[in-house]
Scaffold this motif. Structure first.
Motif, PDB file in Angstrom:
ATOM      1  N   ALA A  69       0.599  -0.662   0.165  1.00  0.00           N
ATOM      2  CA  ALA A  69      -0.042  -0.042   0.239  1.00  0.00           C
ATOM      3  C   ALA A  69       1.141   1.003  -0.335  1.00  0.00           C
ATOM      4  O   ALA A  69       2.002   1.223   1.024  1.00  0.00           O
ATOM      5  N   ASP A  70       0.124   2.128  -0.895  1.00  0.00           N
ATOM      6  CA  ASP A  70       1.077   3.660  -0.292  1.00  0.00           C
ATOM      7  C   ASP A  70      -0.029   4.808  -1.311  1.00  0.00           C
ATOM      8  O   ASP A  70      -0.588   4.954  -1.791  1.00  0.00           O
ATOM      9  N   LEU A  71      -0.930   5.297   0.445  1.00  0.00           N
ATOM     10  CA  LEU A  71      -1.489   6.287   0.620  1.00  0.00           C
ATOM     11  C   LEU A  71      -1.371   6.890   1.385  1.00  0.00           C
ATOM     12  O   LEU A  71      -0.831   6.831   2.176  1.00  0.00           O
ATOM     13  N   THR A  72      -2.335   8.398   1.014  1.00  0.00           N
ATOM     14  CA  THR A  72      -2.951   9.221   2.200  1.00  0.00           C
ATOM     15  C   THR A  72      -3.618   9.491   2.158  1.00  0.00           C
ATOM     16  O   THR A  72      -4.311   9.811   1.130  1.00  0.00           O
ATOM     17  N   VAL A  73      -4.657  10.148   3.527  1.00  0.00           N
ATOM     18  CA  VAL A  73      -5.540   9.828   3.232  1.00  0.00           C
ATOM     19  C   VAL A  73      -5.626  10.821   4.681  1.00  0.00           C
ATOM     20  O   VAL A  73      -5.628  10.603   5.974  1.00  0.00           O
ATOM     21  N   GLY A  74      -6.868  11.789   4.547  1.00  0.00           N
ATOM     22  CA  GLY A  74      -6.833  12.573   5.586  1.00  0.00           C
ATOM     23  C   GLY A  74      -8.317  12.833   5.731  1.00  0.00           C
ATOM     24  O   GLY A  74      -9.166  12.365   5.274  1.00  0.00           O
ATOM     25  N   PHE A  75      -8.671  13.064   7.530  1.00  0.00           N
ATOM     26  CA  PHE A  75      -9.566  12.601   7.946  1.00  0.00           C
ATOM     27  C   PHE A  75      -9.749  14.162   8.585  1.00  0.00           C
ATOM     28  O   PHE A  75      -8.665  15.596   9.552  1.00  0.00           O
ATOM     29  N   ARG A  76     -11.072  14.798   8.283  1.00  0.00           N
ATOM     30  CA  ARG A  76     -11.326  15.719   9.036  1.00  0.00           C
ATOM     31  C   ARG A  76     -12.364  15.334   9.922  1.00  0.00           C
ATOM     32  O   ARG A  76     -13.867  14.964   9.927  1.00  0.00           O
ATOM     33  N   LEU A  77     -12.177  15.848  11.754  1.00  0.00           N
ATOM     34  CA  LEU A  77     -13.289  14.768  12.181  1.00  0.00           C
ATOM     35  C   LEU A  77     -14.491  16.148  12.497  1.00  0.00           C
ATOM     36  O   LEU A  77     -13.799  17.420  13.225  1.00  0.00           O
ATOM     37  N   LEU A  78     -15.791  16.407  13.082  1.00  0.00           N
ATOM     38  CA  LEU A  78     -16.427  17.252  12.923  1.00  0.00           C
ATOM     39  C   LEU A  78     -17.768  16.659  14.275  1.00  0.00           C
ATOM     40  O   LEU A  78     -17.282  16.357  14.738  1.00  0.00           O
ATOM     41  N   GLY A  81     -21.251   3.755   6.000  1.00  0.00           N
ATOM     42  CA  GLY A  81     -20.803   5.544   5.667  1.00  0.00           C
ATOM     43  C   GLY A  81     -21.183   5.794   4.703  1.00  0.00           C
ATOM     44  O   GLY A  81     -21.921   7.417   5.286  1.00  0.00           O
ATOM     45  N   VAL A  82     -20.312   5.321   3.861  1.00  0.00           N
ATOM     46  CA  VAL A  82     -20.248   6.434   2.834  1.00  0.00           C
ATOM     47  C   VAL A  82     -22.103   6.246   2.680  1.00  0.00           C
ATOM     48  O   VAL A  82     -22.471   7.420   1.760  1.00  0.00           O
ATOM     49  N   LEU A  83     -22.713   5.250   2.191  1.00  0.00           N
ATOM     50  CA  LEU A  83     -24.141   5.344   1.633  1.00  0.00           C
ATOM     51  C   LEU A  83     -24.682   5.611   1.740  1.00  0.00           C
ATOM     52  O   LEU A  83     -25.984   6.667   1.574  1.00  0.00           O
ATOM     53  N   ARG A  84     -25.053   6.342   3.852  1.00  0.00           N
ATOM     54  CA  ARG A  84     -25.351   6.939   4.327  1.00  0.00           C
ATOM     55  C   ARG A  84     -25.598   8.193   4.085  1.00  0.00           C
ATOM     56  O   ARG A  84     -25.940   9.070   5.005  1.00  0.00           O
ATOM     57  N   GLY A  85     -24.603   8.976   4.014  1.00  0.00           N
ATOM     58  CA  GLY A  85     -23.842  10.392   4.077  1.00  0.00           C
ATOM     59  C   GLY A  85     -23.151  10.740   5.328  1.00  0.00           C
ATOM     60  O   GLY A  85     -22.724  11.532   5.813  1.00  0.00           O
ATOM     61  N   GLN A  86     -23.016   9.138   6.530  1.00  0.00           N
ATOM     62  CA  GLN A  86     -22.383   9.254   7.813  1.00  0.00           C
ATOM     63  C   GLN A  86     -20.393  10.069   7.650  1.00  0.00           C
ATOM     64  O   GLN A  86     -19.914  10.574   8.235  1.00  0.00           O
ATOM     65  N   LEU A  87     -19.577   9.311   6.478  1.00  0.00           N
ATOM     66  CA  LEU A  87     -18.598   9.386   5.387  1.00  0.00           C
ATOM     67  C   LEU A  87     -18.842  10.682   4.354  1.00  0.00           C
ATOM     68  O   LEU A  87     -19.532   9.817   3.047  1.00  0.00           O
ATOM     69  N   LYS A  88     -18.232  11.614   4.379  1.00  0.00           N
ATOM     70  CA  LYS A  88     -18.088  12.052   3.437  1.00  0.00           C
ATOM     71  C   LYS A  88     -17.004  11.802   2.204  1.00  0.00           C
ATOM     72  O   LYS A  88     -15.318  12.367   3.137  1.00  0.00           O
ATOM     73  N   VAL A  89     -16.440  11.491   1.366  1.00  0.00           N
ATOM     74  CA  VAL A  89     -15.376  11.415   0.607  1.00  0.00           C
ATOM     75  C   VAL A  89     -15.239  12.083  -0.451  1.00  0.00           C
ATOM     76  O   VAL A  89     -15.606  12.154  -1.282  1.00  0.00           O
ATOM     77  N   LYS A  90     -14.244  12.878  -0.534  1.00  0.00           N
ATOM     78  CA  LYS A  90     -13.307  13.448  -1.275  1.00  0.00           C
ATOM     79  C   LYS A  90     -12.099  13.315  -2.185  1.00  0.00           C
ATOM     80  O   LYS A  90     -10.841  13.134  -1.114  1.00  0.00           O
ATOM     81  N   GLY A  91     -12.181  13.103  -3.104  1.00  0.00           N
ATOM     82  CA  GLY A  91     -10.760  12.395  -3.835  1.00  0.00           C
ATOM     83  C   GLY A  91     -10.686  10.695  -4.005  1.00  0.00           C
ATOM     84  O   GLY A  91     -12.448  10.368  -5.054  1.00  0.00           O
ATOM     85  N   ASP A  92      -9.891  10.256  -4.586  1.00  0.00           N
ATOM     86  CA  ASP A  92     -10.129   8.259  -4.532  1.00  0.00           C
ATOM     87  C   ASP A  92     -10.865   7.843  -3.706  1.00  0.00           C
ATOM     88  O   ASP A  92     -10.205   7.487  -2.934  1.00  0.00           O
ATOM     89  N   ARG A  93     -11.762   7.360  -3.554  1.00  0.00           N
ATOM     90  CA  ARG A  93     -12.319   6.590  -2.688  1.00  0.00           C
ATOM     91  C   ARG A  93     -11.747   5.342  -3.163  1.00  0.00           C
ATOM     92  O   ARG A  93     -12.236   3.967  -1.940  1.00  0.00           O
ATOM     93  N   ALA A  94     -10.942   4.921  -3.675  1.00  0.00           N
ATOM     94  CA  ALA A  94     -10.755   3.444  -3.871  1.00  0.00           C
ATOM     95  C   ALA A  94      -9.332   3.518  -2.762  1.00  0.00           C
ATOM     96  O   ALA A  94      -9.117   2.804  -1.991  1.00  0.00           O
ATOM     97  N   LYS A  95      -8.737   4.680  -2.413  1.00  0.00           N
ATOM     98  CA  LYS A  95      -7.835   4.323  -1.661  1.00  0.00           C
ATOM     99  C   LYS A  95      -8.088   4.133  -0.563  1.00  0.00           C
ATOM    100  O   LYS A  95      -7.916   4.013   0.867  1.00  0.00           O
ATOM    101  N   ALA A  96      -9.579   5.828  -0.366  1.00  0.00           N
ATOM    102  CA  ALA A  96      -9.997   6.089   1.231  1.00  0.00           C
ATOM    103  C   ALA A  96     -10.263   4.025   1.509  1.00  0.00           C
ATOM    104  O   ALA A  96     -10.775   4.123   2.847  1.00  0.00           O
ATOM    105  N   LEU A  97     -11.048   3.514   0.758  1.00  0.00           N
ATOM    106  CA  LEU A  97     -11.765   1.651   1.119  1.00  0.00           C
ATOM    107  C   LEU A  97     -10.219   1.426   1.260  1.00  0.00           C
ATOM    108  O   LEU A  97     -10.159   0.028   1.897  1.00  0.00           O
ATOM    109  N   GLN A  98      -9.014   1.069   0.898  1.00  0.00           N
ATOM    110  CA  GLN A  98      -8.166   0.636   0.611  1.00  0.00           C
ATOM    111  C   GLN A  98      -7.631   0.553   2.187  1.00  0.00           C
ATOM    112  O   GLN A  98      -6.666   0.083   2.910  1.00  0.00           O
ATOM    113  N   LEU A  99      -7.582   2.021   3.190  1.00  0.00           N
ATOM    114  CA  LEU A  99      -7.314   2.027   4.127  1.00  0.00           C
ATOM    115  C   LEU A  99      -7.800   1.189   5.086  1.00  0.00           C
ATOM    116  O   LEU A  99      -7.087   0.686   5.978  1.00  0.00           O
ATOM    117  N   THR A 100      -8.745   1.368   4.957  1.00  0.00           N
ATOM    118  CA  THR A 100      -9.594   0.537   5.385  1.00  0.00           C
ATOM    119  C   THR A 100      -9.391  -1.451   5.274  1.00  0.00           C
ATOM    120  O   THR A 100      -9.130  -1.995   6.246  1.00  0.00           O
TER     121      THR A 100
END
Length: 107
Positions: free
Chosen positions: A16-25, A79-98
Motif C-alpha cells: 500500500a502507498d496511500l495518504t488519507v486525510g480526516f476531518r472530524l466534526l 457510512g458512505v452510502l448513508r452520508g455519514q462519511l463524505k469522501v473527497k478524492g480517490d474513494r478506492a484509496k480511502a477504502l484501501q485504508l480500511t
C-alpha cells in the motif's frame, strides 16, 4: 486516529502507498480536528493538523461516526452510502485504508 498505526496489518499494508486525510466534526470547541494518515512500506503514520502534503482522499465525518468506524460498529461502505462519511478524492484509496487495518469486530 492517533492509534491507527497500532492496527495496521503489515502483510496487507506491504504494497500500500496511500495518504488519507480526516476531518472530524462535532468537537465541543466547534473546531474541526484534522489528521493525515500515511501508509507506506507496511507501516502507517499519523500526523495531526492540516499539513500541505498530497492526499489521495479526504474523509469528513462526525467524530462519533469515526469512533463507530474505528471500533467496527460502522462499515466504511455503509457510512458512505448513508452520508455519514463524505469522501473527497480517490474513494478506492480511502477504502484501501480500511482493508490494511485490523479493525476490531463489534461485540
Amino acid at each position: 486516529v492517533r492509534r491507527l498505526p497500532d492496527f495496521v496489518h503489515p502483510r496487507r499494508a506491504r504494497g500500500a502507498d496511500l495518504t488519507v486525510g480526516f476531518r472530524l466534526l462535532g468537537s465541543a470547541s466547534g473546531e474541526i480536528e484534522r489528521y493525515v494518515v500515511r501508509v507506506q512500506g507496511g507501516a502507517a503514520s499519523v500526523s495531526e493538523g492540516d499539513d500541505d502534503a498530497r492526499r489521495d482522499a479526504t474523509v469528513t465525518c462526525d467524530a462519533a461516526d469515526f469512533l463507530r468506524l474505528a471500533t467496527g460498529n460502522l462499515s466504511a461502505m455503509t457510512g458512505v452510502l448513508r452520508g455519514q462519511l463524505k469522501v473527497k478524492g480517490d474513494r478506492a484509496k480511502a477504502l484501501q485504508l480500511t482493508s490494511v487495518l485490523d479493525i476490531p469486530k463489534p461485540r
